[in-house]
Design a protein around this motif. Structure first.
Motif, PDB file in Angstrom:
ATOM      1  N   CYS A  12       0.849  -1.187   0.000  1.00 23.82           N
ATOM      2  CA  CYS A  12       0.000   0.000   0.000  1.00 23.82           C
ATOM      3  C   CYS A  12       0.889   1.244   0.000  1.00 23.82           C
ATOM      4  O   CYS A  12       1.809   1.359   0.818  1.00 23.82           O
ATOM      5  CB  CYS A  12      -0.891   0.033   1.242  1.00 23.82           C
ATOM      6  SG  CYS A  12      -2.321  -1.067   1.170  1.00 23.82           S
ATOM      7  N   GLN A  38      -1.396  -1.234  -3.986  1.00 18.15           N
ATOM      8  CA  GLN A  38      -2.730  -0.763  -3.627  1.00 18.15           C
ATOM      9  C   GLN A  38      -2.605   0.712  -3.261  1.00 18.15           C
ATOM     10  O   GLN A  38      -2.003   1.069  -2.251  1.00 18.15           O
ATOM     11  CB  GLN A  38      -3.300  -1.551  -2.445  1.00 18.15           C
ATOM     12  CG  GLN A  38      -4.588  -0.994  -1.862  1.00 18.15           C
ATOM     13  CD  GLN A  38      -5.748  -1.042  -2.840  1.00 18.15           C
ATOM     14  OE1 GLN A  38      -6.282  -2.101  -3.133  1.00 18.15           O
ATOM     15  NE2 GLN A  38      -6.142   0.110  -3.366  1.00 18.15           N
ATOM     16  N   PHE A  60      -3.790   4.333  -1.976  1.00 21.31           N
ATOM     17  CA  PHE A  60      -4.785   4.881  -1.054  1.00 21.31           C
ATOM     18  C   PHE A  60      -4.558   6.372  -0.901  1.00 21.31           C
ATOM     19  O   PHE A  60      -3.518   6.911  -1.286  1.00 21.31           O
ATOM     20  CB  PHE A  60      -4.738   4.168   0.303  1.00 21.31           C
ATOM     21  CG  PHE A  60      -3.521   4.480   1.137  1.00 21.31           C
ATOM     22  CD1 PHE A  60      -3.558   5.483   2.104  1.00 21.31           C
ATOM     23  CD2 PHE A  60      -2.338   3.773   0.966  1.00 21.31           C
ATOM     24  CE1 PHE A  60      -2.441   5.778   2.876  1.00 21.31           C
ATOM     25  CE2 PHE A  60      -1.218   4.062   1.741  1.00 21.31           C
ATOM     26  CZ  PHE A  60      -1.267   5.062   2.685  1.00 21.31           C
ATOM     27  N   LEU A  87      -5.877  -1.018   6.432  1.00 21.93           N
ATOM     28  CA  LEU A  87      -5.535  -1.549   5.107  1.00 21.93           C
ATOM     29  C   LEU A  87      -4.888  -2.929   5.220  1.00 21.93           C
ATOM     30  O   LEU A  87      -5.214  -3.847   4.456  1.00 21.93           O
ATOM     31  CB  LEU A  87      -4.588  -0.590   4.386  1.00 21.93           C
ATOM     32  CG  LEU A  87      -5.192   0.729   3.892  1.00 21.93           C
ATOM     33  CD1 LEU A  87      -4.089   1.711   3.536  1.00 21.93           C
ATOM     34  CD2 LEU A  87      -6.115   0.491   2.695  1.00 21.93           C
ATOM     35  N   ARG A 144      -5.872  -5.649   2.202  1.00 21.47           N
ATOM     36  CA  ARG A 144      -5.663  -4.841   0.992  1.00 21.47           C
ATOM     37  C   ARG A 144      -4.196  -4.879   0.576  1.00 21.47           C
ATOM     38  O   ARG A 144      -3.874  -4.687  -0.592  1.00 21.47           O
ATOM     39  CB  ARG A 144      -6.092  -3.400   1.240  1.00 21.47           C
ATOM     40  CG  ARG A 144      -7.570  -3.250   1.555  1.00 21.47           C
ATOM     41  CD  ARG A 144      -8.417  -3.571   0.355  1.00 21.47           C
ATOM     42  NE  ARG A 144      -9.774  -3.965   0.731  1.00 21.47           N
ATOM     43  CZ  ARG A 144     -10.694  -4.369  -0.136  1.00 21.47           C
ATOM     44  NH1 ARG A 144     -10.381  -4.436  -1.418  1.00 21.47           N
ATOM     45  NH2 ARG A 144     -11.882  -4.728   0.282  1.00 21.47           N
ATOM     46  N   CYS A 145      -3.326  -5.104   1.536  1.00 23.26           N
ATOM     47  CA  CYS A 145      -1.903  -5.220   1.254  1.00 23.26           C
ATOM     48  C   CYS A 145      -1.244  -5.947   2.416  1.00 23.26           C
ATOM     49  O   CYS A 145      -1.844  -6.136   3.479  1.00 23.26           O
ATOM     50  CB  CYS A 145      -1.266  -3.847   1.038  1.00 23.26           C
ATOM     51  SG  CYS A 145      -1.617  -2.656   2.353  1.00 23.26           S
ATOM     52  N   VAL A 149       2.775  -1.600   4.189  1.00 19.59           N
ATOM     53  CA  VAL A 149       2.526  -0.189   3.899  1.00 19.59           C
ATOM     54  C   VAL A 149       3.884   0.489   3.844  1.00 19.59           C
ATOM     55  O   VAL A 149       4.681   0.367   4.780  1.00 19.59           O
ATOM     56  CB  VAL A 149       1.641   0.477   4.969  1.00 19.59           C
ATOM     57  CG1 VAL A 149       1.493   1.972   4.682  1.00 19.59           C
ATOM     58  CG2 VAL A 149       0.264  -0.179   4.998  1.00 19.59           C
ATOM     59  N   PHE A 159      -9.389   4.254  -1.015  1.00 20.01           N
ATOM     60  CA  PHE A 159      -8.382   3.514  -1.771  1.00 20.01           C
ATOM     61  C   PHE A 159      -8.925   3.150  -3.149  1.00 20.01           C
ATOM     62  O   PHE A 159     -10.144   3.127  -3.371  1.00 20.01           O
ATOM     63  CB  PHE A 159      -7.939   2.255  -1.015  1.00 20.01           C
ATOM     64  CG  PHE A 159      -9.036   1.233  -0.786  1.00 20.01           C
ATOM     65  CD1 PHE A 159      -9.316   0.248  -1.729  1.00 20.01           C
ATOM     66  CD2 PHE A 159      -9.771   1.257   0.383  1.00 20.01           C
ATOM     67  CE1 PHE A 159     -10.308  -0.696  -1.508  1.00 20.01           C
ATOM     68  CE2 PHE A 159     -10.776   0.322   0.617  1.00 20.01           C
ATOM     69  CZ  PHE A 159     -11.049  -0.661  -0.339  1.00 20.01           C
TER      70      PHE A 159
END
Length: 308
Positions: free
Chosen positions: A30, A69, A71, A88, A93-94, A97, A120
């Motif tokens: 992310c 991803q 965001f 996230l 989502r990932c 980060v 996102f």
């Protein structure tokens, strides 16, 4: 003997299939879509930035394809980068980060059980409403140092700045509630207060006002000045070369429930740093690259500022 060989062959085939699946499984990272020169995602243009280049190199080292991803992190009083990152990751989502500021405050166990997802790419209406059960964050080793720096307007160009006290007598502008605000307002028991003008973040154009000569100096994140300089190559504002001595490293953050991933990322970062690749990525992205400094994870930054 034949049955043993048959069993061994089946196990070998299954292990090979597992490795193959792992190689095909993308490394999902992310990144903030609007944080130049670290990471930028614009429709119709190639993704760019230091963190994009670094994530690609790490995925390559791990033998996995990269999936970013994107965001959007809101800069307002209600936003929490810590909870946004945690949501996230916890929502799948990932797995990582990037560009995460490594401080003790940003890595503490969340005080709440759930958090909202930030905006996102690909988010639905339901995603914008729901809350996610959050986990515990675990950091990678740092890969870049991100300090605050004094930036000078055209009328103060060439002014020698070796300490915050050298800003005395200059017209200072700072965004209300920012880290720079805390530093300038508390310096030497408020010695600079009379020369400070507060601007509203997101509404007032701090660097634009400095460019026009409305003010003489400000204190901002070094990466933000890099982004301004890239967007305005003919800018009249200049870097002083002074870095405030309290700064944070940036690294990756994942979930503590997946220590193997953090270990693999650390191994990749160590190799890339030894080869000079990370500094090279910074140069390519227009980032004033500074290697990580001790402490790897910054303690209570507000207390350190007040004590100074």
């Amino acid at each position: 003997m034949r049955s043993w060989l048959a069993a061994w062959s089946v196990a070998a085939i299954l292990a090979a299939a597992t490795v193959a699946r792992a190689a095909d499984d993308p490394l999902k990272v992310c990144l903030d879509e609007d944080r130049p020169p670290l990471s930028v995602h614009l429709r119709g243009k190639p993704d760019s930035g230091f963190d994009v280049l670094l994530a690609q190199a790490i995925a390559e080292r791990m033998g996995r394809p990269l999936k970013i991803q994107w965001f959007e992190s809101k800069l307002d009083e209600d936003s929490s980068p810590q909870l946004e990152a945690n949501a996230l990751l916890s929502d799948g989502r990932c797995s990582l980060v990037g560009g995460y500021a490594l401080t003790t405050d940003s890595l503490v166990k969340p005080g709440m059980k759930t958090a909202r997802l930030p905006a996102f790419s690909g988010a639905t209406r339901d995603d914008r409403r729901r809350r996610v059960a959050v986990g515990v964050l675990a950091p990678s080793q740092p890969y870049v140092y991100s300090p605050m720096t004094v930036v000078l307007g055209p009328k103060a160009r060439g002014r020698k700045i070796g300490d915050i006290g050298d800003l005395a007598g200059l017209r200072l502008a700072i965004e209300s509630g920012s880290l720079g605000d805390a530093i300038l307002m508390t310096f030497d028991k408020g010695r600079l207060i009379d020369g400070i003008t507060h601007l509203v973040p997101g509404r007032d154009d701090l660097l634009g006002a400095l460019q026009r000569g409305d003010y003489d100096a400000t204190l901002i994140d070094l990466g933000r000045f890099d982004a301004h300089r890239a967007a305005h190559p003919d800018t009249a504002i200049t870097a002083s070369g002074y870095y405030y001595p309290i700064g944070a490293n940036r690294g990756y953050v994942g979930l503590a429930s997946d220590p193997a991933l953090i270990d693999a990322v650390n191994s990749a970062l160590t190799g890339l740093a030894a080869e000079g690749k990370i500094a090279e990525f910074g140069k390519q992205a227009g980032l004033t690259y500074l290697p990580p400094r001790e402490p790897a994870i910054l303690g209570d930054v507000w207390m350190k500022i007040i004590q100074r």
